[in-house]
Design an enzyme around this catalytic site. Structure first.
Site, short mmCIF file in Angstrom:
data_model
loop_
_atom_site.label_atom_id
_atom_site.label_comp_id
_atom_site.label_asym_id
_atom_site.label_seq_id
_atom_site.Cartn_x
_atom_site.Cartn_y
_atom_site.Cartn_z
N GLY A 32 0.73 -1.31 0.10
CA GLY A 32 0.07 0.00 0.01
C GLY A 32 0.87 1.42 0.01
N ILE A 59 -4.67 -10.79 7.59
CA ILE A 59 -4.40 -10.40 8.88
C ILE A 59 -5.76 -11.10 9.72
CG2 ILE A 59 -2.84 -8.39 8.80
CD1 ILE A 59 -5.29 -6.60 9.01
N THR A 84 -9.55 0.24 3.00
CA THR A 84 -9.49 1.53 3.20
C THR A 84 -10.53 2.45 2.08
OG1 THR A 84 -7.55 1.47 1.46
CG2 THR A 84 -7.07 1.66 3.60
N THR A 123 -7.17 7.17 12.07
CA THR A 123 -7.49 8.44 11.02
C THR A 123 -8.29 9.46 11.99
OG1 THR A 123 -9.48 8.56 9.31
CG2 THR A 123 -9.48 6.63 10.68
N ASP A 124 -8.59 10.39 10.94
CA ASP A 124 -9.21 11.71 11.42
C ASP A 124 -10.83 11.18 11.57
OD1 ASP A 124 -8.91 11.48 8.72
OD2 ASP A 124 -10.25 13.22 8.34
N TYR A 147 -16.32 3.25 7.67
CA TYR A 147 -14.86 3.18 7.84
C TYR A 147 -14.31 3.55 9.31
CZ TYR A 147 -10.03 4.37 6.82
OH TYR A 147 -8.70 4.70 6.85
N LYS A 151 -12.31 1.67 12.04
CA LYS A 151 -10.96 2.02 12.41
C LYS A 151 -10.78 2.50 13.80
CE LYS A 151 -7.66 2.59 10.39
NZ LYS A 151 -6.53 1.66 9.99
N TRP A 172 -6.14 12.44 4.78
CA TRP A 172 -5.67 12.88 3.42
C TRP A 172 -4.42 12.44 2.75
CZ3 TRP A 172 -7.84 18.45 2.90
CH2 TRP A 172 -8.96 18.62 3.61
N1 NAP Z 1 -5.57 6.57 2.52
C1 NAP Z 1 -5.88 7.57 3.43
O1 NAP Z 1 -6.26 8.82 2.92
C2 NAP Z 1 -5.96 7.33 4.72
C3 NAP Z 1 -6.32 8.42 5.68
C4 NAP Z 1 -6.59 8.07 7.05
C5 NAP Z 1 -5.91 7.04 7.62
N2 NAP Z 1 -5.34 6.21 6.73
C6 NAP Z 1 -4.65 4.82 7.10
O2 NAP Z 1 -3.39 4.79 6.89
C7 NAP Z 1 -3.06 3.12 6.74
C8 NAP Z 1 -2.34 3.10 5.42
O3 NAP Z 1 -3.34 3.59 4.55
P1 NAP Z 1 -2.83 3.52 3.02
O4 NAP Z 1 -3.49 4.66 2.32
O5 NAP Z 1 -1.46 3.17 2.94
O6 NAP Z 1 -3.72 1.92 2.55
P2 NAP Z 1 -3.68 1.24 1.21
O7 NAP Z 1 -2.55 1.99 0.12
O8 NAP Z 1 -5.08 0.91 1.06
O9 NAP Z 1 -2.76 0.03 1.81
C9 NAP Z 1 -3.49 -0.93 2.54
C10 NAP Z 1 -3.07 -2.31 2.12
O10 NAP Z 1 -3.59 -3.21 3.15
C11 NAP Z 1 -3.80 -4.36 2.27
N3 NAP Z 1 -4.93 -5.29 3.22
C12 NAP Z 1 -6.28 -5.13 2.93
N4 NAP Z 1 -6.69 -6.36 3.58
C13 NAP Z 1 -5.87 -6.82 4.18
C14 NAP Z 1 -5.82 -8.07 4.86
N5 NAP Z 1 -6.89 -8.94 5.15
N6 NAP Z 1 -4.96 -8.80 5.19
C15 NAP Z 1 -3.58 -8.17 4.97
N7 NAP Z 1 -3.39 -6.89 4.03
C16 NAP Z 1 -4.57 -6.20 3.85
C17 NAP Z 1 -4.32 -3.99 1.06
O11 NAP Z 1 -4.13 -4.99 0.09
P3 NAP Z 1 -5.40 -5.06 -1.18
O12 NAP Z 1 -4.99 -3.56 -1.57
O13 NAP Z 1 -4.88 -6.08 -1.87
O14 NAP Z 1 -6.75 -4.57 -0.38
C18 NAP Z 1 -3.21 -2.76 0.61
O15 NAP Z 1 -1.94 -3.38 0.33
C19 NAP Z 1 -4.22 2.64 6.96
O16 NAP Z 1 -4.35 1.95 8.29
C20 NAP Z 1 -5.40 3.56 6.59
O17 NAP Z 1 -6.70 3.16 7.50
C21 NAP Z 1 -5.49 6.17 5.27
#
Ligand code: NAP
Length: 304
Positions: A32, A59, A84, A123-124, A147, A151, A172
């Protein structure tokens, strides 16, 4: 004269010299946006990084997670894996909760059993998004979509099941390894003269490369607790979009619209202001300004 990021790196290098012990860190969500940059940062620091993602390790499989962590015996686990897809989560509630809550519970239990530190990324969206004040780390929680609720359940699972737990809330997010708002704006600007973007949601972008620096510093400490860690400064999505266009030299005009005119499946919080007090109090550096982060990010995208 050092630019913001160089100053930020210098502080981090100094703290690494002070605590440069051998560590092994598991990083979930390695494919990710955030996981990718965390692994890059750990490797740059000479810290052993073990990246995992689907399909190798799901997981939600408690036995598999337990066996994996017990076998690897890491010093820390930076948990970036998550479901996400914010809008899809409204119709895939069970899947979303199973990854964000149950998956995190599995990770937290495995960390506890192996006396390993855990950083859970949150997250916020755990907050209501009401008002115009900054949310403190301990402000009341009231997620406005599924979501966010999942979280928050993940935060509870992490903190109640692992003693050595950090919770880091971000918002973001943009990084080189994945889809995000910046990439969407750049893509749309190739064919559109105008783009409507919401102007009543206020928050702070988070550049994964900058956040990775903080997380890799944090995991070496014992300053467990809850943190907010976005890039510095506030903006609306419309202001963010306008800055993307300006820095990328695009002519596309950004038309600000209210959220009420831009319906999404999941409700988004209007107020995502988050206080950084706990970073300051624990001696961690705040991330550079979001405009500085965006400029560096666009520079990297240009090289790709
Ligand atoms: N993106 C945002 O704007 C945002 C904002 C606030 C907080 N966050 C938090 O920041 C963190 C990182 O976000 P990110 O943007 O890097 O997320 P991301 O790019 O969507 O990466 C998440 C990764 O987790 C994998 N995943 C999903 N289900 C899984 C499972 N059951 N077992 C193992 N791996 C799994 C996904 O695989 P697949 O792609 O194959 O599903 C993906 O590779 C997360 O905790 C997210 O909630 C994100």
């Amino acid at each position: 004269m050092l630019c913001e990021r160089e100053k930020y790196d210098k502080i981090s290098e100094e703290s690494n010299r002070k605590t440069g012990d051998d560590m092994k860190i598991i990083v979930s969500g390695a494919k990710g946006q955030l996981g990718y940059d965390v692994i890059k940062r750990l490797e740059a620091l000479g810290i052993q990084a073990v990246g995992v993602d689907l399909p190798e390790l799901d997981i939600t499989d408690a036995d598999a997670v337990g066996a994996f962590v017990s076998r690897e015996k890491p010093d820390g686990f930076i948990h970036c894996a998550a479901y996400t897809a914010v809008d899809a989560a409204e119709t895939e509630k069970e899947l979303c909760s199973s990854v964000n809550e149950k998956g995190t519970l599995n990770v937290a239990r495995a960390c506890q059993k192996n006396a390993c530190k855990l950083i859970y990324i949150s997250t916020d969206y755990v907050f209501s998004g009401e008002g115009e004040e900054e949310f403190e780390t301990d402000s009341p929680k009231a997620p406005c979509n599924h979501y966010g609720a999942s979280k928050l359940a993940g935060e509870i699972a992490a903190s109640e099941n692992c003693d050595k737990c950090f919770i880091v809330r971000i918002s973001w997010v943009f990084g080189v390894n994945g889809k995000n708002f910046v990439r969407t704006m750049l893509r749309l600007s190739e064919t559109k003269d105008e783009l409507t973007v919401v102007c009543d949601q206020v928050g702070s972008p988070t550049y994964t490369e900058d956040l990775a620096v903080l997380l890799c510093d944090m995991i070496k400490t014992e300053k467990y607790g809850v943190y907010h860690a976005t890039n510095e400064g506030l903006c609306t999505w419309a202001e963010f979009a306008a800055e993307i266009m300006r820095l990328a030299g695009r002519k596309t005009k950004i038309i600000p619209v209210a959220s009420s005119e831009y319906k999404t499946v999941a409700v988004r919080p209007l107020n995502s202001r988050m206080s950084k007090k706990s970073l300051d109090e624990n001696g961690f550096s705040r991330l550079p300004a979001w405009q500085d982060a965006l400029e560096r990010y666009l520079g990297i995208l240009n090289e790709c």
